[in-house]
Design an enzyme around this catalytic site. Structure first.
Site, short mmCIF file in Angstrom:
data_model
loop_
_atom_site.label_atom_id
_atom_site.label_comp_id
_atom_site.label_asym_id
_atom_site.label_seq_id
_atom_site.Cartn_x
_atom_site.Cartn_y
_atom_site.Cartn_z
N GLU A 134 33.73 44.94 39.32
CA GLU A 134 34.83 45.65 38.43
C GLU A 134 34.70 45.87 37.07
O GLU A 134 33.34 45.04 36.85
CB GLU A 134 35.73 44.32 38.48
N GLY A 272 34.05 35.79 33.85
CA GLY A 272 33.86 33.97 34.34
C GLY A 272 34.61 34.17 35.35
O GLY A 272 32.78 32.81 36.77
N GLU A 275 37.62 38.75 41.58
CA GLU A 275 38.62 37.99 42.33
C GLU A 275 38.69 39.02 43.57
O GLU A 275 39.76 39.17 44.73
CB GLU A 275 40.87 38.71 41.83
N GLU A 307 42.29 33.39 39.46
CA GLU A 307 41.85 34.33 40.91
C GLU A 307 42.70 33.91 41.60
O GLU A 307 42.49 35.40 42.55
CB GLU A 307 40.51 33.44 40.68
N HIS A 310 45.37 36.30 41.85
CA HIS A 310 44.92 37.32 41.88
C HIS A 310 45.32 38.18 43.23
O HIS A 310 45.12 39.38 44.27
CB HIS A 310 43.60 37.81 41.21
N GLU A 329 45.85 40.93 35.26
CA GLU A 329 45.22 39.89 34.40
C GLU A 329 45.97 39.69 33.78
O GLU A 329 45.80 38.63 33.43
CB GLU A 329 44.07 40.99 33.15
#
Length: 859
Positions: A134, A272, A275, A307, A310, A329
């Site tokens: 991403e 962090g 997903e 996650e 998502h 998000e």
């Protein structure tokens, strides 16, 4: 590369032209294991894309960032790679109605956490691989159409070194020496994933009977490096995972759509977590090598649930372009806390959200780069920087306000319709608003315009008029907006009245919910109430705003903040006081004083740790320079006092020990840290484990007490990847001109370090006690950053530009230097200018706060 920064206009044009039917991706990763002394540089990637063109005869391009292309075949015709490939794009001419493109490429392993990252574990020499894409780094691993709205199914085949296991989004098996994976559902390029290596892998299973009586079974897996296996508490990861799956199935009424659910904790991770459907990746720091507080477990649970959300918000239904990044998000950030409270042992997660997560949003929303939640994203560099406090924390805060506005049932029913209506598709803002209008019966356009399409944060302040009997004659809420963003918004708020009890507690005795639309709103239902000692205008944290206080309330908090019995109200007051400090309305030394007097009574460990960070920041950046030394000494004295008073073995004891290490600077304090390290002094109940040892060593290194020999000895004791990162940070922290020159050269002049060691070196370089030592680098910073941005990956560029900005050279001269650079580089990359502008604004804010604090000297 000229075509590496894909624009929104190019993506829209390509999406209008193409529909993608599927990918077959073959990766040969056997080169990941070095032969002899050679460092492997590339791996083979062969991609076949089947796609349709709405305008036969038209031209477009495929995306690929690779050192070289061996062959390109389009509809059976071999193309000359030297002619069609420019390093980031493959030109495709004269397309047919139905097309097949095959690209055979040499792709590069990454050391920056972008694309296919290769990590060698210093502990045992094992090699680990994982992907991170991403917003647009799948093109570093295979040829594709790299934009979120050209979804397609994927089939991956991977050859790997013998003895390795390989994972991808779909279930896989080893057949004739090749790992073959089940075809995925239609997904976007950036959430495809491959993880490969000798990972430690643990399995479990989730089962559920669905509403129609069918049984849903989801294989669960969790993995980490072998070196971290002794610390891996997979049982807790699985517990939260199962609780989350139950929660989302209960509320979303759409079965988890991606088969298995693996979770990989990987080294040197930039984010962090990510997903990827069926194979979520996390930074391995979420595996705790030493004792941590409950706040760390809560943070990990929140990320797991974020996650997981998502899988529906982002993977099943995906934004069309990065303008609507918030559609995944903001929702995932909200749902992470919503599910933590509703499904796990972390029932107080909204307190953490109010105190910690919103602080990120408030900072971001007051920067000159603030933007609406639905942002204007012109290209991929814009997209990369928009993973920020607005898109995440402000968006989540606004969704919390939306739930208060339309009601939780209408909100969740809207989500359910949204999933069913747009499954495996792409959406815009209007698609979500239409279902929410259906379920709530409210016109969402006014709300969306106020909250999603404007920037800036409002302030809400109470005004209290008392009658002759001392009761409330009128209580009003005044809404203010900054001049730069003068939007006044509709707020659904709770106003709480608090008073001191005979026993000394500060308790709420009245609460009213009301809508605030105007610059001044009278809360009629509170007329006649007893006079309050404290008015909290965003009680229960229903809206997104900066909370202000009237004079009586502020005076009450100065003397009785620790007496507030409700932990959420207390967290909101701390947050409001910190905003006052940052806004130069409360002297920073006053905030430090409040922390010293009341933080020891804070029951919520997450709030306490946030207060530690804020107090340290106040002394480093916001107090008058002449009071810094005094402020630091006071914090060290207070931290030691609370450490000694804390319950032995408690998480509060651990938090105060870490804070003491952060602020220790005097000879006596450093000597105590040394004795705690060598065991000649013991604090009852405090286990000085390996992570705490490194926390104690850093201030010793920064103040010249621990040198290269001591740090080498500690690395020998902890010869692991984590230990190496700690050692590198401590080495760069030493107070030596030669050390600083070496650290600068390693980060700015060389690209030899991995992303994790760049991060560690930057963290060690800038020490608050070494302002004079690092002063010469302010000029070098402004002379270097444009070249760094041009030559390095965007992630490393961001780390360098943010991390090495001379914020500790907090003088008007540095502010002028930043302004001069901005004026002279109007043509620089917009993303680079944004980073400098943000750092410049933080510096200007610090100088205003210092001026406010200096005035406190005369009181």
């Amino acid at each position: 590369m000229p075509g590496e920064n894909l624009t929104r206009d190019e993506a829209r044009e390509r999406a209008a032209l193409l529909s993608v039917d599927g990918y077959d991706v073959e990766l040969d990763l056997r080169s990941a294991v070095a032969d002899g002394d050679g460092e492997p540089r590339t791996f083979r990637s062969v991609t076949t894309i089947r796609f349709r063109c709405n305008e036969p005869g038209a031209s477009t391009f495929a995306d690929l960032i690779a050192p070289g292309v061996t062959a390109v075949t389009l509809n059976g015709k071999d193309l000359d790679p030297g002619e069609v490939f420019d390093g980031s794009r493959i030109a495709l001419e004269d397309l047919a109605a139905e097309n097949e493109l095959t690209v055979d490429a040499r792709c590069a392993y990454s050391r920056t956490g972008e694309g296919l990252h290769r990590f060698v574990d210093p502990e045992d020499g094992e090699v680990y691989l994982y992907t991170q894409y991403e917003p647009a780094d799948a093109r570093r691993v295979f040829a594709n159409f790299e934009q979120p709205d050209l979804k397609a199914p994927y089939r991956f085949e991977v050859q790997a070194p013998e003895g390795w296991t390989v994972w991808s989004n779909g279930a896989g098996e080893l057949i004739d020496g090749v790992w073959r994976f089940a075809e995925t559902k239609p997904i976007s390029t950036y959430i495809t994933c491959v993880v490969a290596g000798p990972y430690h892998y643990v399995t479990d299973r989730y089962e559920r009977v669905l509403a129609d009586g069918s049984k849903l079974e989801i294989p669960l897996g969790a993995m980490c490096r072998k070196g971290l296996a002794p610390h891996f508490d997979a049982d807790d990861v699985f517990l939260v995972t199962k609780q989350g799956l139950d929660f989302f199935h209960d509320h979303f009424d759409y079965p988890y759509p991606f088969g298995k659910y693996d979770q990989a904790f990987v080294p040197e991770y930039n984010l962090g977590a990510m997903e990827n459907p069926g194979l979520v990746t996390f930074r391995e720091e979420y595996i705790f090598r030493g004792k941590v507080t409950r706040a760390s477990y809560e943070a990990r649970a929140n990320v797991i649930l974020h996650e997981m959300a998502h899988m529906w918000f982002g993977d099943l239904v995906t934004m069309e372009w990065w303008d609507d990044l918030w559609l995944k998000e903001s929702f995932a950030d909200f749902m992470g806390t919503f599910a933590s409270v509703g499904a796990t042992r972390f029932e107080d997660a909204w307190i953490t959200f109010a105190n910690r997560r919103k602080a990120w949003a408030y900072r971001a929303d007051q920067l000159p780069s603030t933007h609406p939640i639905t942002a204007d994203i012109r290209d991929l560099q814009d997209a990369k920087l928009n993973f920020d406090g607005i898109t995440y924390a402000k968006g989540a805060s606004v969704l919390k306000q939306l739930v208060a506005y339309v009601g939780q049932d209408a909100f969740l029913e809207g989500a359910r319709r949204y999933f069913k209506r747009h499954a495996y598709g792409n959406t815009r803002l209007g698609d979500l608003l239409s279902v929410l209008a259906e379920t709530s019966g409210r016109d969402m356009t006014v709300w969306a315009r106020s909250w999603l399409q404007t920037a800036g944060v409002n302030s809400l302040t109470p005004q209290v008029l008392l009658d002759a009997e001392g009761r409330v004659a009128e209580l009003a809420v005044v809404q203010e907006a900054p001049e730069s963003h003068p939007e006044e918004r509709p707020h659904r708020i709770a106003v709480g009245l608090y008073r001191l009890t005979p026993g000394g507690a500060l308790e709420r005795y009245a609460r009213v919910e009301t809508d605030v639309h105007e610059p001044r709103t009278v809360v009629a239902d509170l007329a006649g109430a007893e006079a309050p000692d404290l008015v909290l205008v965003n009680d229960d944290d229903l809206t997104y705003c900066k909370t202000r206080f009237d004079d009586t309330s502020l005076a009450t908090l100065r003397e009785h903040l620790g007496a507030l019995t409700d932990p959420l109200a207390r967290a909101l007051c701390w947050s409001a006081l910190w905003n006052l400090t940052r806004d130069a309305l409360l002297p920073a030394r006053d905030f430090v004083d409040l922390v010293l007097r009341f933080a020891g009574r804070e029951s919520d460990i997450g709030v306490l740790q946030m207060l530690h960070a804020w107090a340290d920041s106040a002394v480093v950046h916001y107090v008058a320079p002449e009071w810094r030394e005094t402020g630091g000494e006071l914090l060290a004295e207070g931290a030691l006092r609370e450490l000694e008073a804390a319950e032995p073995g408690s998480e509060h004891q651990l938090a105060w020990a870490r804070f003491f290490a952060t602020v220790a600077s005097g000879e006596t304090d450093l000597a105590l840290l040394g004795r705690l390290l060598d065991g000649t002094e013991v604090v009852d109940g405090l286990e000085v484990d390996q992570e705490l040892r490194w926390a104690f060593l850093q201030p010793l290194a920064a103040h010249g007490v621990a040198g290269e020999r001591e740090l080498a000895a500690e690395l020998a004791r902890d010869d692991t990847a984590s230990g190496k990162r700690h050692q590198v940070r401590c080495l760069a922290a030493r107070p030596s001109a030669a050390v600083k020159a070496q650290a600068w050269a390693q980060v700015v002049e060389s690209d030899a370090l991995s992303n994790a060691l760049v991060e560690a070196t930057i963290a060690g370089f800038a020490q608050p006690s070494q302002r004079e030592l690092t002063a010469p680098y302010a000029e070098r910073y402004f002379a270097s950053i444009e070249r760094v941005w041009r030559e390095r990956s965007i992630q490393i560029g961001m780390d360098v530009v943010r991390g090495l900005f001379p914020s500790l050279q907090d003088s008007p001269g540095t502010l002028r230097a930043a302004d001069a650079w901005l004026a002279a580089h109007e043509g620089a990359a917009p993303a680079l200018r944004r980073l400098v502008l943000e750092a410049r604004d933080d510096l200007a804010r610090a100088l205003r706060a210092q001026a406010c604090d200096a005035e406190a000297d005369g009181r």
